[in-house]
Design a protein around this motif. Structure first.
Motif, PDB file in Angstrom:
ATOM      1  N   GLU A  49       5.485 -10.504  -0.371  1.00  0.00           N
ATOM      2  CA  GLU A  49       5.821  -9.096  -0.599  1.00  0.00           C
ATOM      3  C   GLU A  49       7.103  -8.988  -1.424  1.00  0.00           C
ATOM      4  O   GLU A  49       7.182  -8.209  -2.371  1.00  0.00           O
ATOM      5  CB  GLU A  49       5.961  -8.352   0.727  1.00  0.00           C
ATOM      6  N   LYS A  50       8.104  -9.768  -1.073  1.00  0.00           N
ATOM      7  CA  LYS A  50       9.384  -9.728  -1.782  1.00  0.00           C
ATOM      8  C   LYS A  50       9.225 -10.135  -3.250  1.00  0.00           C
ATOM      9  O   LYS A  50       9.857  -9.557  -4.128  1.00  0.00           O
ATOM     10  CB  LYS A  50      10.384 -10.656  -1.089  1.00  0.00           C
ATOM     11  N   ASN A  51       8.354 -11.119  -3.500  1.00  0.00           N
ATOM     12  CA  ASN A  51       8.146 -11.609  -4.860  1.00  0.00           C
ATOM     13  C   ASN A  51       7.151 -10.769  -5.658  1.00  0.00           C
ATOM     14  O   ASN A  51       6.857 -11.076  -6.807  1.00  0.00           O
ATOM     15  CB  ASN A  51       7.676 -13.065  -4.835  1.00  0.00           C
ATOM     16  N   GLY A  52       6.624  -9.722  -5.045  1.00  0.00           N
ATOM     17  CA  GLY A  52       5.712  -8.836  -5.741  1.00  0.00           C
ATOM     18  C   GLY A  52       4.285  -9.347  -5.849  1.00  0.00           C
ATOM     19  O   GLY A  52       3.466  -8.741  -6.542  1.00  0.00           O
ATOM     20  N   ILE A  53       3.976 -10.439  -5.190  1.00  0.00           N
ATOM     21  CA  ILE A  53       2.598 -10.937  -5.194  1.00  0.00           C
ATOM     22  C   ILE A  53       1.723  -9.970  -4.403  1.00  0.00           C
ATOM     23  O   ILE A  53       0.630  -9.615  -4.838  1.00  0.00           O
ATOM     24  CB  ILE A  53       2.530 -12.363  -4.614  1.00  0.00           C
ATOM     25  N   ILE A  54       2.213  -9.545  -3.261  1.00  0.00           N
ATOM     26  CA  ILE A  54       1.563  -8.481  -2.497  1.00  0.00           C
ATOM     27  C   ILE A  54       2.292  -7.195  -2.873  1.00  0.00           C
ATOM     28  O   ILE A  54       3.443  -7.008  -2.523  1.00  0.00           O
ATOM     29  CB  ILE A  54       1.631  -8.733  -0.974  1.00  0.00           C
ATOM     30  N   ARG A  55       1.595  -6.321  -3.606  1.00  0.00           N
ATOM     31  CA  ARG A  55       2.219  -5.089  -4.098  1.00  0.00           C
ATOM     32  C   ARG A  55       2.191  -3.968  -3.084  1.00  0.00           C
ATOM     33  O   ARG A  55       2.964  -3.028  -3.176  1.00  0.00           O
ATOM     34  CB  ARG A  55       1.535  -4.624  -5.377  1.00  0.00           C
ATOM     35  N   GLY A  56       1.291  -4.035  -2.147  1.00  0.00           N
ATOM     36  CA  GLY A  56       1.190  -2.984  -1.150  1.00  0.00           C
ATOM     37  C   GLY A  56      -0.008  -3.245  -0.256  1.00  0.00           C
ATOM     38  O   GLY A  56      -0.813  -4.122  -0.522  1.00  0.00           O
ATOM     39  N   ARG A  57      -0.098  -2.467   0.788  1.00  0.00           N
ATOM     40  CA  ARG A  57      -1.239  -2.539   1.698  1.00  0.00           C
ATOM     41  C   ARG A  57      -1.820  -1.137   1.799  1.00  0.00           C
ATOM     42  O   ARG A  57      -1.083  -0.186   2.024  1.00  0.00           O
ATOM     43  CB  ARG A  57      -0.803  -3.038   3.069  1.00  0.00           C
ATOM     44  N   VAL A  58      -3.116  -1.042   1.611  1.00  0.00           N
ATOM     45  CA  VAL A  58      -3.749   0.275   1.554  1.00  0.00           C
ATOM     46  C   VAL A  58      -5.004   0.311   2.419  1.00  0.00           C
ATOM     47  O   VAL A  58      -5.542  -0.717   2.800  1.00  0.00           O
ATOM     48  CB  VAL A  58      -4.131   0.654   0.102  1.00  0.00           C
ATOM     49  N   ALA A  59      -5.468   1.519   2.657  1.00  0.00           N
ATOM     50  CA  ALA A  59      -6.766   1.725   3.290  1.00  0.00           C
ATOM     51  C   ALA A  59      -7.752   2.084   2.185  1.00  0.00           C
ATOM     52  O   ALA A  59      -7.454   2.903   1.319  1.00  0.00           O
ATOM     53  CB  ALA A  59      -6.676   2.848   4.310  1.00  0.00           C
ATOM     54  N   LEU A  60      -8.910   1.475   2.203  1.00  0.00           N
ATOM     55  CA  LEU A  60      -9.940   1.779   1.211  1.00  0.00           C
ATOM     56  C   LEU A  60     -10.859   2.842   1.791  1.00  0.00           C
ATOM     57  O   LEU A  60     -11.482   2.643   2.823  1.00  0.00           O
ATOM     58  CB  LEU A  60     -10.740   0.515   0.870  1.00  0.00           C
ATOM     59  N   ALA A  61     -10.918   3.956   1.115  1.00  0.00           N
ATOM     60  CA  ALA A  61     -11.726   5.078   1.584  1.00  0.00           C
ATOM     61  C   ALA A  61     -13.128   5.013   0.971  1.00  0.00           C
ATOM     62  O   ALA A  61     -13.322   4.474  -0.119  1.00  0.00           O
ATOM     63  CB  ALA A  61     -11.049   6.395   1.201  1.00  0.00           C
ATOM     64  N   ASP A  62     -14.085   5.580   1.673  1.00  0.00           N
ATOM     65  CA  ASP A  62     -15.468   5.627   1.211  1.00  0.00           C
ATOM     66  C   ASP A  62     -15.643   6.829   0.280  1.00  0.00           C
ATOM     67  O   ASP A  62     -15.502   7.977   0.718  1.00  0.00           O
ATOM     68  CB  ASP A  62     -16.405   5.749   2.408  1.00  0.00           C
ATOM     69  N   PRO A  63     -15.941   6.598  -1.001  1.00  0.00           N
ATOM     70  CA  PRO A  63     -16.067   7.712  -1.949  1.00  0.00           C
ATOM     71  C   PRO A  63     -17.136   8.730  -1.543  1.00  0.00           C
ATOM     72  O   PRO A  63     -16.942   9.929  -1.719  1.00  0.00           O
ATOM     73  CB  PRO A  63     -16.448   7.046  -3.272  1.00  0.00           C
TER      74      PRO A  63
END
Length: 152
Positions: free
Chosen positions: A42-56
């Motif tokens: 996370e600190k090195n920017g490899i993991i940019r964020g954590r999200v929930a994927l919504a059903d379109p």
């Protein structure tokens, strides 16, 4: 990144809701070293964020449209202005500057053709294009947000 980091990243890209202890067990580490590796990514920017994927479909935005744009204005000001316009439209979920015959590619999600027509009219009112065309996705054949880790 070593084999542990790659495996951790692969696991988290498929389910970031797993407890660190579960990830650690799958990777063969104890919890603390696994957590430190996640924090480092996370600190090195490899993991940019954590999200929930919504059903379109459940959000009533099941129509995916790929919008190809050509412009005769190839300058930083036009690109900046168009980028700001694109930010105004939540329907635009991806925006790329392209090589080849098309200058920009947008991925747009809307509820139906009528909603796309409304979106289209607002978009062409805000920006000057040399050409704009749209292709409608008939079926999603593959969709993933997980990036391959084998190139590291």
């Amino acid at each position: 990144m070593d084999k542990f980091d790659k495996k951790i990243l692969d696991i988290l890209q498929h389910d970031c809701t797993l407890a660190v202890s579960e990830v650690a067990a799958q990777v063969g580490l104890s919890t603390t070293p696994c957590w430190r590796r996640i924090q480092a990514m996370e600190k090195n920017g490899i993991i940019r964020g954590r999200v929930a994927l919504a059903d379109p479909e459940k959000l009533n935005v099941g129509l995916t449209v790929f919008v190809m744009i050509k412009t005769n204005q190839h300058n930083p000001q036009w690109l900046n202005d168009f980028g700001q316009i694109a930010d105004e439209f939540p329907e635009i979920i991806e925006f790329y500057r392209m090589s080849g015959e098309v200058d920009y590619l947008l991925r747009v999600v809307v509820s139906d053709m009528k909603a796309y027509d409304s979106f289209y009219k607002k978009l062409i009112d805000k920006a000057n294009f040399a050409d704009i065309s749209s292709s409608f996705a008939m079926e999603e054949m593959k969709y993933t947000t997980a990036l391959p880790v084998n190139y590291l």
